[in-house]
Design a protein around this motif. Structure first.
Motif, short mmCIF file in Angstrom:
data_model
loop_
_atom_site.label_atom_id
_atom_site.label_comp_id
_atom_site.label_asym_id
_atom_site.label_seq_id
_atom_site.Cartn_x
_atom_site.Cartn_y
_atom_site.Cartn_z
N LEU A 71 0.85 -1.18 0.00
CA LEU A 71 0.00 0.00 0.00
C LEU A 71 0.89 1.23 0.00
N VAL A 72 0.40 2.30 -0.58
CA VAL A 72 1.08 3.58 -0.52
C VAL A 72 0.23 4.50 0.32
N GLY A 73 0.83 5.06 1.36
CA GLY A 73 0.14 6.01 2.22
C GLY A 73 0.47 7.42 1.79
N TYR A 74 -0.56 8.25 1.64
CA TYR A 74 -0.38 9.63 1.19
C TYR A 74 -0.83 10.58 2.29
N PHE A 75 -0.01 11.55 2.60
CA PHE A 75 -0.33 12.57 3.58
C PHE A 75 -0.42 13.91 2.85
N PRO A 76 -1.62 14.51 2.75
CA PRO A 76 -1.80 15.70 1.91
C PRO A 76 -1.00 16.92 2.36
N ASN A 77 -0.81 17.11 3.65
CA ASN A 77 -0.07 18.30 4.12
C ASN A 77 1.40 17.98 4.34
N SER A 78 1.67 17.15 5.30
CA SER A 78 3.05 16.72 5.55
C SER A 78 3.01 15.39 6.28
N ARG A 79 4.02 14.59 6.05
CA ARG A 79 4.10 13.26 6.64
C ARG A 79 4.52 13.37 8.10
N PRO A 80 3.90 12.58 9.00
CA PRO A 80 4.36 12.57 10.40
C PRO A 80 5.77 11.99 10.50
N PHE A 81 6.39 12.16 11.63
CA PHE A 81 7.72 11.60 11.83
C PHE A 81 7.65 10.07 11.76
N SER A 82 8.74 9.46 11.34
CA SER A 82 8.76 8.00 11.15
C SER A 82 8.48 7.25 12.45
N ASP A 83 8.89 7.79 13.60
CA ASP A 83 8.59 7.13 14.88
C ASP A 83 7.08 7.05 15.14
N MET A 84 6.38 8.10 14.80
CA MET A 84 4.93 8.11 14.98
C MET A 84 4.26 7.09 14.06
N ILE A 85 4.77 6.96 12.84
CA ILE A 85 4.22 5.99 11.89
C ILE A 85 4.45 4.58 12.40
N ARG A 86 5.66 4.29 12.88
CA ARG A 86 5.97 2.96 13.42
C ARG A 86 5.08 2.62 14.60
N LYS A 87 4.89 3.57 15.53
CA LYS A 87 4.04 3.32 16.69
C LYS A 87 2.61 3.01 16.27
N PHE A 88 2.12 3.72 15.25
CA PHE A 88 0.77 3.46 14.75
C PHE A 88 0.64 2.02 14.27
N PHE A 89 1.62 1.55 13.50
CA PHE A 89 1.55 0.19 12.97
C PHE A 89 1.71 -0.86 14.05
N PHE A 90 2.53 -0.62 15.06
CA PHE A 90 2.67 -1.58 16.15
C PHE A 90 1.38 -1.68 16.96
N ARG A 91 0.66 -0.56 17.09
CA ARG A 91 -0.60 -0.57 17.83
C ARG A 91 -1.69 -1.34 17.11
N LEU A 92 -1.55 -1.54 15.81
CA LEU A 92 -2.57 -2.29 15.05
C LEU A 92 -2.51 -3.79 15.35
N LYS A 93 -1.41 -4.26 15.92
CA LYS A 93 -1.23 -5.67 16.26
C LYS A 93 -1.49 -6.56 15.04
N LEU A 94 -0.67 -6.34 14.01
CA LEU A 94 -0.78 -7.12 12.78
C LEU A 94 -0.33 -8.55 13.03
N THR A 95 -0.81 -9.49 12.23
CA THR A 95 -0.50 -10.90 12.46
C THR A 95 0.87 -11.31 11.93
N SER A 96 1.45 -10.54 11.06
CA SER A 96 2.77 -10.89 10.52
C SER A 96 3.64 -9.64 10.47
N GLU A 97 4.85 -9.83 9.99
CA GLU A 97 5.76 -8.69 9.92
C GLU A 97 5.34 -7.73 8.83
N PHE A 98 5.78 -6.49 8.95
CA PHE A 98 5.48 -5.46 7.99
C PHE A 98 6.70 -4.56 7.85
#
Length: 121
Positions: free
Chosen positions: A68-95
């Motif tokens: 997937l490609v994620g698009y942020f219309p104004n500006s992209r959040p910091f990479s740490d915030m993006i990683r925390k978001f994905f870890f909170r989703l509790k995905l079943t496999s690696e990403f």
């Protein structure tokens, strides 16, 4: 849950372990392993073109089925915030999340359920 693993045309591509060659070498057949053997040259609206079979296009696209490609219309959040978001989703496999530019991220997933979960967000 059954996972359909697709055989990659170039399995080292995602790991950066591929032996690259120039586009000219690949088309001329000088490369060590050429997967474009059924290319047909032609013209389209007076311009030179290459015709690639639908099967070859699908085979080339298969490794990107769960990207997937994620698009942020104004500006992209910091990479740490993006990683925390994905870890909170509790995905079943690696990403894997890669920053493409100031507004785009590339998200590589392994399973269709993870893909659906992120697509829904």
């Amino acid at each position: 849950m059954e996972v359909n693993h697709v055989k990659l045309v170039d399995p080292g591509f995602f790991d950066g372990k591929t032996n690259s060659c120039s586009f000219l070498d690949a088309l001329s057949g000088d490369a060590l392993s050429v997967s474009f053997v059924d290319l047909k040259t032609s013209t389209f609206r007076g311009m030179p073109s290459l015709w690639i079979s639908k099967e070859k296009v699908l085979a080339l696209a298969a490794p990107f089925a769960f990207f997937l490609v994620g698009y942020f219309p104004n500006s992209r959040p910091f990479s740490d915030m993006i990683r925390k978001f994905f870890f909170r989703l509790k995905l079943t496999s690696e990403f894997f999340v890669t920053l493409l530019d100031s507004r785009l991220i590339l998200i590589k997933l392994c399973y269709d359920m993870d893909y659906c979960k992120i697509f829904a967000h």
